[in-house]
Design a protein around this motif. Structure first.
Motif, PDB file in Angstrom:
ATOM      1  N   SER A 113     -28.235  12.448 -12.914  1.00  0.00           N
ATOM      2  CA  SER A 113     -28.294  11.855 -14.243  1.00  0.00           C
ATOM      3  C   SER A 113     -29.005  12.790 -15.202  1.00  0.00           C
ATOM      4  N   HIS A 114     -28.587  12.741 -16.451  1.00  0.00           N
ATOM      5  CA  HIS A 114     -29.259  13.502 -17.503  1.00  0.00           C
ATOM      6  C   HIS A 114     -30.432  12.710 -18.098  1.00  0.00           C
ATOM      7  N   SER A 115     -30.614  11.472 -17.613  1.00  0.00           N
ATOM      8  CA  SER A 115     -31.734  10.636 -18.058  1.00  0.00           C
ATOM      9  C   SER A 115     -32.845  10.677 -17.014  1.00  0.00           C
ATOM     10  N   ILE A 116     -34.066  10.488 -17.471  1.00  0.00           N
ATOM     11  CA  ILE A 116     -35.204  10.396 -16.544  1.00  0.00           C
ATOM     12  C   ILE A 116     -35.284   8.968 -15.999  1.00  0.00           C
ATOM     13  N   ASP A 117     -35.453   8.846 -14.700  1.00  0.00           N
ATOM     14  CA  ASP A 117     -35.698   7.575 -14.016  1.00  0.00           C
ATOM     15  C   ASP A 117     -34.697   6.464 -14.391  1.00  0.00           C
ATOM     16  N   PRO A 118     -33.393   6.727 -14.253  1.00  0.00           N
ATOM     17  CA  PRO A 118     -32.407   5.726 -14.681  1.00  0.00           C
ATOM     18  C   PRO A 118     -31.985   4.761 -13.573  1.00  0.00           C
ATOM     19  N   PHE A 119     -32.283   5.102 -12.312  1.00  0.00           N
ATOM     20  CA  PHE A 119     -31.658   4.371 -11.199  1.00  0.00           C
ATOM     21  C   PHE A 119     -32.501   3.159 -10.804  1.00  0.00           C
ATOM     22  N   THR A 120     -31.821   2.008 -10.689  1.00  0.00           N
ATOM     23  CA  THR A 120     -32.476   0.742 -10.361  1.00  0.00           C
ATOM     24  C   THR A 120     -32.029   0.274  -8.978  1.00  0.00           C
ATOM     25  N   LYS A 121     -32.601  -0.860  -8.551  1.00  0.00           N
ATOM     26  CA  LYS A 121     -32.174  -1.492  -7.294  1.00  0.00           C
ATOM     27  C   LYS A 121     -30.691  -1.825  -7.345  1.00  0.00           C
ATOM     28  N   GLU A 122     -30.186  -2.159  -8.541  1.00  0.00           N
ATOM     29  CA  GLU A 122     -28.751  -2.476  -8.676  1.00  0.00           C
ATOM     30  C   GLU A 122     -27.893  -1.252  -8.349  1.00  0.00           C
ATOM     31  N   ASP A 123     -28.347  -0.085  -8.777  1.00  0.00           N
ATOM     32  CA  ASP A 123     -27.603   1.137  -8.432  1.00  0.00           C
ATOM     33  C   ASP A 123     -27.592   1.327  -6.919  1.00  0.00           C
ATOM     34  N   GLU A 124     -28.752   1.133  -6.306  1.00  0.00           N
ATOM     35  CA  GLU A 124     -28.832   1.296  -4.845  1.00  0.00           C
ATOM     36  C   GLU A 124     -27.897   0.323  -4.145  1.00  0.00           C
ATOM     37  N   GLU A 125     -27.890  -0.935  -4.627  1.00  0.00           N
ATOM     38  CA  GLU A 125     -27.030  -1.954  -4.004  1.00  0.00           C
ATOM     39  C   GLU A 125     -25.557  -1.608  -4.185  1.00  0.00           C
ATOM     40  N   LEU A 126     -25.198  -1.220  -5.405  1.00  0.00           N
ATOM     41  CA  LEU A 126     -23.800  -0.840  -5.683  1.00  0.00           C
ATOM     42  C   LEU A 126     -23.377   0.314  -4.779  1.00  0.00           C
ATOM     43  N   ALA A 173     -32.533  13.441 -12.992  1.00  0.00           N
ATOM     44  CA  ALA A 173     -32.771  12.498 -11.892  1.00  0.00           C
ATOM     45  C   ALA A 173     -31.574  12.525 -10.961  1.00  0.00           C
ATOM     46  N   GLU A 174     -31.807  12.032  -9.744  1.00  0.00           N
ATOM     47  CA  GLU A 174     -30.741  12.086  -8.736  1.00  0.00           C
ATOM     48  C   GLU A 174     -30.898  10.919  -7.763  1.00  0.00           C
ATOM     49  N   ILE A 175     -29.761  10.430  -7.250  1.00  0.00           N
ATOM     50  CA  ILE A 175     -29.787   9.460  -6.147  1.00  0.00           C
ATOM     51  C   ILE A 175     -28.761   9.904  -5.117  1.00  0.00           C
ATOM     52  N   VAL A 176     -29.175   9.879  -3.869  1.00  0.00           N
ATOM     53  CA  VAL A 176     -28.273  10.238  -2.766  1.00  0.00           C
ATOM     54  C   VAL A 176     -28.301   9.092  -1.747  1.00  0.00           C
ATOM     55  N   VAL A 177     -27.120   8.580  -1.427  1.00  0.00           N
ATOM     56  CA  VAL A 177     -26.987   7.448  -0.502  1.00  0.00           C
ATOM     57  C   VAL A 177     -26.114   7.885   0.675  1.00  0.00           C
ATOM     58  N   PRO A 178     -26.632   7.720   1.901  1.00  0.00           N
ATOM     59  CA  PRO A 178     -25.860   8.178   3.062  1.00  0.00           C
ATOM     60  C   PRO A 178     -24.662   7.273   3.363  1.00  0.00           C
ATOM     61  N   ILE A 179     -23.673   7.856   4.005  1.00  0.00           N
ATOM     62  CA  ILE A 179     -22.482   7.129   4.463  1.00  0.00           C
ATOM     63  C   ILE A 179     -22.506   7.131   5.993  1.00  0.00           C
ATOM     64  N   PHE A 180     -22.502   5.926   6.552  1.00  0.00           N
ATOM     65  CA  PHE A 180     -22.502   5.791   8.013  1.00  0.00           C
ATOM     66  C   PHE A 180     -21.142   5.325   8.499  1.00  0.00           C
ATOM     67  N   ILE A 192     -30.503  14.407   7.181  1.00  0.00           N
ATOM     68  CA  ILE A 192     -31.367  14.263   8.353  1.00  0.00           C
ATOM     69  C   ILE A 192     -31.960  12.860   8.439  1.00  0.00           C
ATOM     70  N   SER A 193     -32.445  12.340   7.298  1.00  0.00           N
ATOM     71  CA  SER A 193     -33.188  11.060   7.336  1.00  0.00           C
ATOM     72  C   SER A 193     -32.269   9.851   7.467  1.00  0.00           C
ATOM     73  N   GLY A 194     -31.060   9.952   6.923  1.00  0.00           N
ATOM     74  CA  GLY A 194     -30.168   8.791   6.907  1.00  0.00           C
ATOM     75  C   GLY A 194     -30.652   7.690   5.986  1.00  0.00           C
ATOM     76  N   GLU A 195     -31.530   8.049   5.054  1.00  0.00           N
ATOM     77  CA  GLU A 195     -32.051   7.039   4.131  1.00  0.00           C
ATOM     78  C   GLU A 195     -31.787   7.424   2.691  1.00  0.00           C
TER      79      GLU A 195
END
Ligand code: SME
Length: 137
Positions: free
Chosen positions: A112-125, A92-99, A67-70
């Motif tokens: 992820s099985h780790s707590i708080d593993p995702f960085t700005k680099e993950d978002e960029e990748l 932990a989890e990261i979800v990135v939309p595909i446009f 819904i959010s697209g973010e």
């Protein structure tokens, strides 16, 4: 033009590479809008079998991103009310939309099985990757 099968092979390979190369990516998969329904359908993935094959828009982290697209970064899934648990190991989890052509048509979802593993680099990748994926859809 690729057949849907060819596309799914490519998407699965992307999951396999991410799973192999990034140690804290412990479930990596795609969800896509299911035809003209307001729901997501599970696409290619690597990781534990999940019950969440269909996710209505608005439900869980994935349904919220539909819904959010973010991009939604969840450092600690236990702190989320609207969360669908796939595995008790997931922290932990990261979800990135595909446009594609300006439309939010799906997403990549990583647990992820780790707590708080995702960085700005993950978002960029993952942002870059989602743009590349849109080109083959
Ligand atoms: N955790 C997701 C559901 C998908 S599984 O993690 C594979 C969510 O809350 O939407």
């Amino acid at each position: 033009l690729d057949s849907p099968q060819d596309t799914n092979v490519k998407l699965l390979k992307i999951c396999q590479v991410l799973d192999k190369e990034i140690s804290y990516y412990n479930w990596t998969g795609f969800y896509f809008k299911n035809g003209d329904k307001d729901e997501l359908a599970l696409g290619p993935y690597v990781g534990a079998v999940t019950d969440h094959v269909i996710i209505p828009y608005g439900k869980g982290i994935c349904g919220q991103v539909a819904i959010s697209g973010e991009t939604f970064v969840v450092p600690d899934v236990h702190a989320q009310d609207n969360y669908l648990s796939c595995s008790i190991d997931t922290k932990a989890e990261i979800v990135v939309p595909i446009f594609k052509d300006g439309e939010n048509i799906g997403q990549i979802d990583i647990d992820s099985h780790s707590i708080d593993p995702f960085t700005k680099e993950d978002e960029e990748l993952l942002n870059w990757l989602c743009d590349e994926v849109a080109k083959i859809l």
